[in-house]
Design an enzyme around this catalytic site. Structure first.
Site, PDB file in Angstrom:
ATOM      1  CB  CYS A  86      40.613  39.212  39.824  1.00  0.00           C
ATOM      2  SG  CYS A  86      41.912  40.108  38.963  1.00  0.00           S
ATOM      3  CG  HIS A 345      45.680  38.084  42.532  1.00  0.00           C
ATOM      4  ND1 HIS A 345      44.561  37.268  42.507  1.00  0.00           N
ATOM      5  CD2 HIS A 345      45.349  39.199  41.806  1.00  0.00           C
ATOM      6  CE1 HIS A 345      43.615  37.847  41.799  1.00  0.00           C
ATOM      7  NE2 HIS A 345      44.069  39.016  41.355  1.00  0.00           N
ATOM      8  CB  CYS A 375      38.683  45.095  41.844  1.00  0.00           C
ATOM      9  SG  CYS A 375      40.439  44.894  42.201  1.00  0.00           S
TER      10      CYS A 375
END
Length: 389
Positions: A86, A345, A375
């Site tokens: 990510c 996302h 994170c």
């Protein structure tokens, strides 16, 4: 050392994976669109670009950044792919800033691209088993915690650590959708979005220009009615409503030195103050976004009160809410136009999307300092600090 500055910041609209407008659009094409527009908006000649650094995650095969460079005719630009799940595109921007500050490169385009819709699957086996499975294999072994399900390690864990209630997290997700819808209606994202032309089977072309994820009709009651993903676990409940979507998108920023920007007569949209990443116990992956904040502020020589705006990715709504509770961050300064729960996302592109939004909004506000933090899979976290003078 030279100071690294951002001279353009763009992103594609974010599509809903598998059923949205970008479902048949590859990560390579999305990368090419974003990188090409970032160079065009920078005002710099493409001949000055020394490298392209793009994040990719769970995509597989080749070098996404090199593919974009060649597709744009930049055959002498090598291209570098990075992967920190990510946080990958935050790392890409940090690597670009480091190279510029070191005097090794003059101009670098950095960001990330993600096509969850076209992400390949793999055949793999659990150790000791002869039965093959199809899908995405566990990336890391988790020695502690209830398995390798990210809804647990990233969504459930920070809620339990900080003591968040289901209704509090649902309320954060609801606010995320309302903020994103309001931003779309106000045209807030117009300056940062590049339209993607998507060919259709009948030969027509759809011009995709608006994020697909935000839900205008969601309510707190609807979110509260959603079933928990893990009813077998006591305590806080993760649901599809307080988690991010699965998405397709790309984002890219053009970085150069303050000296080159001045010489070329370009406006420095933002200065890159600090960047970095940390590791945490994989069973507490979501807490990485909490722990990386004091780490990155210390690197930048800043305090919490110095920060005007925050983007703390909503991989799950519990993550930014936990960060606010632990560090006393004003929630009204966090994800002011929505985040993962609403906008979505697109894993490899999310960090660059966050920085793009922050760069444009700080400019509208007349300046300030912003932090992008998130994170990342397997017990990691990354962050970047920017400043608009």
């Amino acid at each position: 050392m030279s100071e690294a500055v951002i001279v353009s910041a763009v992103r594609t609209p974010i599509g809903v994976a598998f059923k949205g407008t970008l479902r048949d659009t590859s990560a390579e094409h999305l990368a090419q669109v974003a990188v090409g527009e970032a160079i065009a908006r920078s005002g710099l000649s493409a001949d000055l670009v020394d490298d392209v650094i793009l994040a990719e995650s769970l995509y597989g095969g080749g070098d996404l950044a090199r593919h974009a460079a060649v597709g744009l005719g930049l055959t002498r630009v090598p291209g570098q792919a990075v992967n920190r799940h990510c946080a990958g595109s935050l790392t890409a921007v940090g690597n670009a800033a480091a190279s510029i500050r070191a005097g090794m490169d003059r101009v670098v385009v950095a960001g990330g691209a993600m096509s969850t819709s076209m992400m390949p699957t793999m055949h793999w086996r659990v150790p000791g088993s002869t039965e093959p499975r199809v899908g995405i294999p566990p990336t890391y072994p988790y020695a502690e915690g209830p398995g390798d399900d990210v809804t647990i390690t990233t969504g459930w864990a920070p809620a339990i650590e900080v003591g968040l209630r289901r209704d509090e997290v649902d309320a954060w997700a609801y606010r995320s959708h309302m903020r994103a819808v309001a931003a779309i209606d106000a045209g807030t994202f117009d300056d940062e979005i590049v339209t993607v032309k998507v060919p259709q089977a009948d030969g027509s072309v759809v011009e995709f220009a608006v994020d697909e994820g935000p839900r205008r009709t969601t309510t707190l009651d609807k979110l509260a009615a959603l079933k928990p993903l893990h009813p077998e676990i006591d305590g806080f409940s993760v649901t599809a409503g307080n988690a991010s979507g699965v998405n397709d998108a790309a984002a890219a920023l053009t970085l150069t030195s303050a000296e080159v920007a001045s010489r070329e007569g370009l406006e420095a949209l933002a200065h890159v103050r600090a960047w970095g990443a940390i590791g945490v116990d994989p069973s507490l992956t979501g807490m990485g976004a909490v722990d990386v904040i004091p780490f990155i502020l210390d690197r930048a020589g800043l305090t919490m009160t110095d920060v005007e705006l925050w983007e703390i990715n909503e991989a799950f709504a519990s993550v930014p809410l936990a960060a606010c509770r632990v560090h006393g961050i004003d929630e009204d300064r966090v994800n002011v136009f929505g985040s993962g729960c609403s906008l979505g996302h697109p894993v490899a592109a999310s960090g660059a999307r966050m920085l793009t939004t922050l760069t444009h909004e700080l400019g509208r506000r007349g300046g300030g300092i912003a932090v992008a933090a998130m994170c990342a899979g397997g017990g990691q976290a990354g962050a970047v600090v920017i400043e608009v003078a």
